[in-house]
Each structure stands twice: as C-alpha cells, then as structure tokens.
Write a protein that holds these residues in place. Sequence first.
Motif, short mmCIF file in Angstrom:
data_model
loop_
_atom_site.label_atom_id
_atom_site.label_comp_id
_atom_site.label_asym_id
_atom_site.label_seq_id
_atom_site.Cartn_x
_atom_site.Cartn_y
_atom_site.Cartn_z
N CYS A 97 2.49 -1.79 4.65
CA CYS A 97 2.14 -0.35 4.40
C CYS A 97 3.17 0.30 4.21
CB CYS A 97 0.92 0.04 5.60
SG CYS A 97 -0.29 -0.95 5.46
N LYS A 125 0.90 -1.27 0.19
CA LYS A 125 0.17 0.03 -0.06
C LYS A 125 0.88 1.11 -0.01
CE LYS A 125 -4.05 1.88 0.16
NZ LYS A 125 -3.76 3.18 -0.54
N VAL A 145 -6.91 4.07 5.09
CA VAL A 145 -6.03 3.17 4.67
C VAL A 145 -6.65 1.63 4.50
CG1 VAL A 145 -3.87 1.95 5.10
CG2 VAL A 145 -3.91 4.47 5.43
#
Length: 429
Positions: free
Chosen positions: A376, A101, A219
């Motif tokens: 992430c 991500k 997120v």
Amino acid sequence: MNYSCSRYELKCNDCGKRFGNQPLSACPDCLAPLEVAYDLDAVRGVFTRENVAAGPPSIWRYVALLPIPDGFQPDLPVGFTPLIHAKNLGKRLGATNLYVKNDAVCFPTLSFKDRVVSVALANAQRFGFETVGCSSTGNLANSVAAQAARLGIKACILVPSDLEPAKILNTQVYGARLVRIDGNYDHVNRLCSQIADEYTWGFVNVNLRPYYAEGSKTVGYEIAEKLGWRLPDNVVVPMAGGSLIRKIRKAFQELIYLGLVEEKHVRFFGAQATGCSPISVAVKQGTDDIQPQKPNTIARSLAIGNPADGPAAAKMIRDSGGWAEDVSDVEVVAGMQELAETEGIFTETAGGVTTAVTARLYADGRISRDQITVACITGNGLKTTDALTGHYAEERAIRPRLADFGAYLEELDGTKEPELAVAGANHAN
C-alpha cells in the motif's frame, strides 16, 4: 444529542456498550476506543457485486458500508485508485505476484487521507460543527483543509513545527488556519483533544475518529474488487497510528461475511521507519504493549510515537501470522527511488518505507515470491521532495547544438549512440 441510524452505530471495543451516533471517540465507562458497528444482515441485499459495479468510480460505490448520514449526497470523487501489477519491481525483488495500491494519486490531495476525511466531514456536517480541525503529520492537514474549503466549513489545523514545507504550503493554500506547535505529533494530538472539548469543534481524528477511521476500509474493498473479487495472500501497510492496517482487515472480513469474496486467510505486514517504530518493536517482541518513542525519522507522516491503535494493530498482525518490520532513513530514500525507477510511481517517504520493508520481507523469506501480495502506497512524493535533497546533481546546461548533445552523451556514459549518428547523417544529407 444522539443521531440515530438503523444501519450502524458506535460500539465500545471492550465492554460492548452501544452509543448510537454522536461525536464521541471513547467509552465513558471503560475508556476503550469506540468503533462503528454495522447491521451486516440489513445491507446484505444492497451491498452486492452488481450494485457496487453500478456505483460511481469512487469510494461512494461502497456507501452501504460507510457511516454516511441518511440524505447526504457525496459528490467528491475520492478514491478508487489504481491497483498495479508491479512487474518491474517484482522482477527486481524476485516476486511474480506483487501489486501496488497507489493512493499517491488519490483525489483531491494525493493521499489516502482523502478517504477518511470525506467520511469524517460528512459526519461533521451531520453533528452541526461550524469549525473542523485535526492534528496532523501532513497529509491529513492537506485533506481537511481542501475538503473543508469545498464544503464551506471553517478549518483549523494543528501540526508539528518541523513538518515538511510542501505539506505546510499544501494546507495554507486552501485558506485554512494553520497553527504550528513546538513539539511532536503526540504533543499536538493531546492539545487537540483539549481544544475539541473547550471549543466544541469537530476534530476528525479526535471526537469524529470512529467515523473518520471507517474511510480506510475502502482501501480493502478496492483491493478485493480490483483483484476480481478475490483476497490477496499478503498485505504490506505503512503504520502511523495503526488504524489503516486494521481497517483493511475489517473490510476483508465484511466482504467474506456478505459472500462477495471466498473466505481466505490473509497475512498482514506492518511497515515503519526505525526512527519511529513502536508497533514494529512490539510485534518483534511478541507483545501488544506499546512503548512510546520520540520520533526521529524523515518519514514524518508515520512519526507517531504513541499510536492510538498500536496495541490492537500489533495483536492483529501477530494473529494473522504476519510480521512488522522497520527500515532506516537511508533505506526509505532508496525505497522511494526504487519504486519510481521500476514502476514510475513517485511516492512520499511513507511509500519509501513500504517499498523498503516489502523488499526486506521477500529477502528474509517471510513472503513467498509467488503469493499475491499488495503493498500500500499512501501518499505522493511531491509532498516530501526535501527527503531527496542532495541525492541528485544539478546538471549543467549545454548549447542547443547537436554536436554539443552528442559530446554530452559521451561525457555521461562514454559511448556514442548509434541512433544519434544515423540521425545526424540523415540530417546532414
């Protein structure tokens, strides 16, 4: 003054007391942190896959589950960053379903902090603050300064004096008042709490913290949506204060409750630098008791020695069946290089932490190689180029001659390129 809203209000984590909506971060009775609680049933018919898909390509497509005041018209296209199937990095690590991500490209200041600041400043305007501020290890400073400038709000940013030069510059350029403090982040944060009371300013991570933290949920929403409204098996998240990892989990829980995704057990893995790893240490010791540390790491954006959400984050990680790991500064730099070399993503030191910890988790067998795992990446490497100083030699210049170029290639790798020889022959003819 209490600003009412039917969709959400502040609620104490411990005693359950509700406080409506106001610039308040802790319960006056039990001193526990406050969080935003939603009437999920009230938004069930609004927060649907169809309505989300019809929304703008930004975090505002999820506005029904964000604490945004009625009538606020957001226009800054924050978030909705790529979720990349990291095939090359996965191949190197022996993983088949690894995703990244990538908030290193988040608008406008290239970190996930743009998400939380946009929500916080919407509430700063609601509460009538004429000056906003923050205590920051860098990325938050950049985002508050930029978004305050756009909204025409005065900004005062407090940072540790040893912050990376690029992050200092990226705050000053927006015209914010920058105050460097001779101390670490925990010293800065304590001072900001005192300033917020004395000057009645809106500090995004002090009196506006409950609203600010909710921006991190986006997120989680994006991960699920970009996986085709599915939840991953594992998520690896860098930890500073410990809020982001908790809010991603909250997003998943809300999506399950509203029926947008099938219920699934997701394991959460926290990533820290060894030089500042209070949450990681607690998880490894099987406790929620956070022992403060004095930060000593190049990963300054994660250098919070006494994290506010540390106890809750440690408990959540362990309850999920996940784990927390920390890596050395040498491994942090290697992680930055590895992500850049395999996926073309230049991340800051925090992303190096995430990448290196992800590699460790695979190597230790804590994550199955075929499970859907999301790592992430929260900030851009252009902000921490000093971490790479001395790792790459400055190459000498050569004359603009084909022969010189060929000789230089031989010097670099000891072989002539066949294509170069053919090209040279054709050019001669």
